[in-house]
Design a protein around this motif. Structure first.
Motif, mmCIF file in Angstrom:
data_model
loop_
_atom_site.group_PDB
_atom_site.id
_atom_site.type_symbol
_atom_site.label_atom_id
_atom_site.label_comp_id
_atom_site.label_asym_id
_atom_site.label_seq_id
_atom_site.Cartn_x
_atom_site.Cartn_y
_atom_site.Cartn_z
ATOM 1 N N UNK A 1 0.826 -1.200 0.000
ATOM 2 C CA UNK A 1 0.000 0.000 0.000
ATOM 3 C C UNK A 1 0.866 1.258 0.000
ATOM 4 N N UNK A 2 0.292 2.358 -0.483
ATOM 5 C CA UNK A 2 0.966 3.652 -0.527
ATOM 6 C C UNK A 2 0.018 4.667 0.115
ATOM 7 N N UNK A 3 0.366 5.128 1.303
ATOM 8 C CA UNK A 3 -0.531 5.976 2.090
ATOM 9 C C UNK A 3 -0.013 7.406 2.076
ATOM 10 N N UNK A 4 -0.845 8.320 1.599
ATOM 11 C CA UNK A 4 -0.449 9.714 1.435
ATOM 12 C C UNK A 4 -0.893 10.602 2.594
ATOM 13 N N UNK A 5 -1.709 10.086 3.512
ATOM 14 C CA UNK A 5 -2.171 10.877 4.646
ATOM 15 C C UNK A 5 -1.005 11.234 5.553
ATOM 16 N N UNK A 6 -1.078 12.395 6.171
ATOM 17 C CA UNK A 6 -0.003 12.852 7.061
ATOM 18 C C UNK A 6 -0.031 12.078 8.377
ATOM 19 N N UNK A 7 1.115 12.090 9.067
ATOM 20 C CA UNK A 7 1.201 11.524 10.412
ATOM 21 C C UNK A 7 1.108 10.015 10.483
ATOM 22 N N UNK A 8 1.657 9.337 9.491
ATOM 23 C CA UNK A 8 1.589 7.879 9.464
ATOM 24 C C UNK A 8 2.618 7.238 10.404
ATOM 25 N N UNK A 9 2.224 6.130 11.006
ATOM 26 C CA UNK A 9 3.116 5.286 11.796
ATOM 27 C C UNK A 9 3.245 3.970 11.032
ATOM 28 N N UNK A 10 4.273 3.818 10.175
ATOM 29 C CA UNK A 10 4.353 2.631 9.319
ATOM 30 C C UNK A 10 4.360 1.314 10.093
ATOM 31 N N UNK A 11 5.091 1.252 11.202
ATOM 32 C CA UNK A 11 5.173 0.004 11.955
ATOM 33 C C UNK A 11 3.790 -0.398 12.481
ATOM 34 N N UNK A 12 3.057 0.566 13.000
ATOM 35 C CA UNK A 12 1.710 0.298 13.514
ATOM 36 C C UNK A 12 0.778 -0.140 12.393
ATOM 37 N N UNK A 13 0.856 0.550 11.254
ATOM 38 C CA UNK A 13 -0.004 0.201 10.128
ATOM 39 C C UNK A 13 0.326 -1.195 9.592
ATOM 40 N N UNK A 14 1.602 -1.542 9.514
ATOM 41 C CA UNK A 14 1.967 -2.862 9.004
ATOM 42 C C UNK A 14 1.512 -3.964 9.951
ATOM 43 N N UNK A 15 1.572 -3.714 11.266
ATOM 44 C CA UNK A 15 1.041 -4.714 12.212
ATOM 45 C C UNK A 15 -0.449 -4.894 12.014
#
Length: 252
Positions: free
Chosen positions: A226-240
């Motif tokens: 996935x490619x997420x353009x929203x600000x303030x992303x936490x990649x580790x949290x999203x991948x979990x």
């Protein structure tokens, strides 16, 4: 014994040559449409590094002509296999661009399966590049990846994904979808790519979600890129969160 190959793809892009260059020759640009995470050291002789599932692939930049041509090549492995990439950019009228991709090199014994996977995979990635340049120009994304091996075959995989999307029957371009991933905001968008049985894409207001089935010969895996353009992303949290979503998907 290695097998020499060459794969060519052309795509028309609704973007200027300068915008296309930023997308294909910079780390943040590549992260906005291609798999994994990429770093680029600018200039001929610089290095590119692609990190995916803990594996790092490095290459040397062999051509650097901003707005025109970008190419790199990996070092040959002990068995002689290597990969070379070349992008040729040609401006068109009304601010559009033709991008030609040439991928070549030497593949190993399982070359036919690898070649087919690359040919189909590029259709998804170039479709994602086109969507990125139209819907998210001037922005860059945080890449999110997750994997489920031994997913149960394409019929089960896509039936489970369609069910999660709230769809009945097969997935088609233009379908509206709405689903939840625990710990993340609700996902609501449209199917913008449907290259079944290999891939499906969903575009939302702030992301390009990509779902790729590897095939039985490549681990029977469902891969999310996935490619997420929203600000303030936490990649580790999203991948979990996405990994948990994959684990709970009823494909077995």
């Amino acid at each position: 014994m290695g097998h020499h190959f060459e794969l060519r793809k052309d795509v028309e892009l609704a973007a200027t040559p300068e915008q296309v260059w930023e997308a294909i020759a910079t780390g943040p640009g590549i992260d906005s449409w291609f798999m994994g995470r990429t770093e680029v050291e600018p200039g001929e002789g610089g290095r590119t590094r692609l990190t995916m599932a803990g594996h790092v692939e490095e290459a040397t930049i062999t051509a650097w002509e901003p707005g025109k041509r970008f190419a790199d090549r990996t070092e040959p492995a002990p068995d002689g296999t290597f990969m070379a990439m070349e992008y040729l950019i040609e401006g068109r009228e009304r601010g559009s661009t033709t991008l030609r991709l040439v991928q070549s090199g030497v593949l190993g014994d399982n070359w036919e399966t690898e070649y087919e996977a690359m040919a189909v995979g590029w259709d998804m990635y170039l479709g994602t590049l086109a969507a990125y340049l139209v819907h998210f120009p001037g922005r860059t994304a945080v890449p999110i990846s997750a994997f489920r091996p031994d997913a149960g075959g394409p019929d089960r995989v896509w039936a489970a994904v369609a069910g999660a999307f709230g769809l009945r029957g097969s997935i088609a371009e233009g379908d509206r979808v709405r689903f939840t991933v625990e710990g993340l905001p609700p996902i609501e968008g449209v199917v913008d790519l449907a290259g079944l049985p290999t891939y499906v894409g969903v575009r939302t207001a702030d992301a390009l979600h990509r779902f790729l089935y590897s095939g039985a010969e490549r681990g029977d895996a469902l891969v999310l890129g996935h490619h997420v353009f929203a600000a303030g992303q936490d990649p580790a949290r999203a991948e979990r969160a996405w990994q948990d979503w994959l684990a709970a998907l009823p494909v077995g």
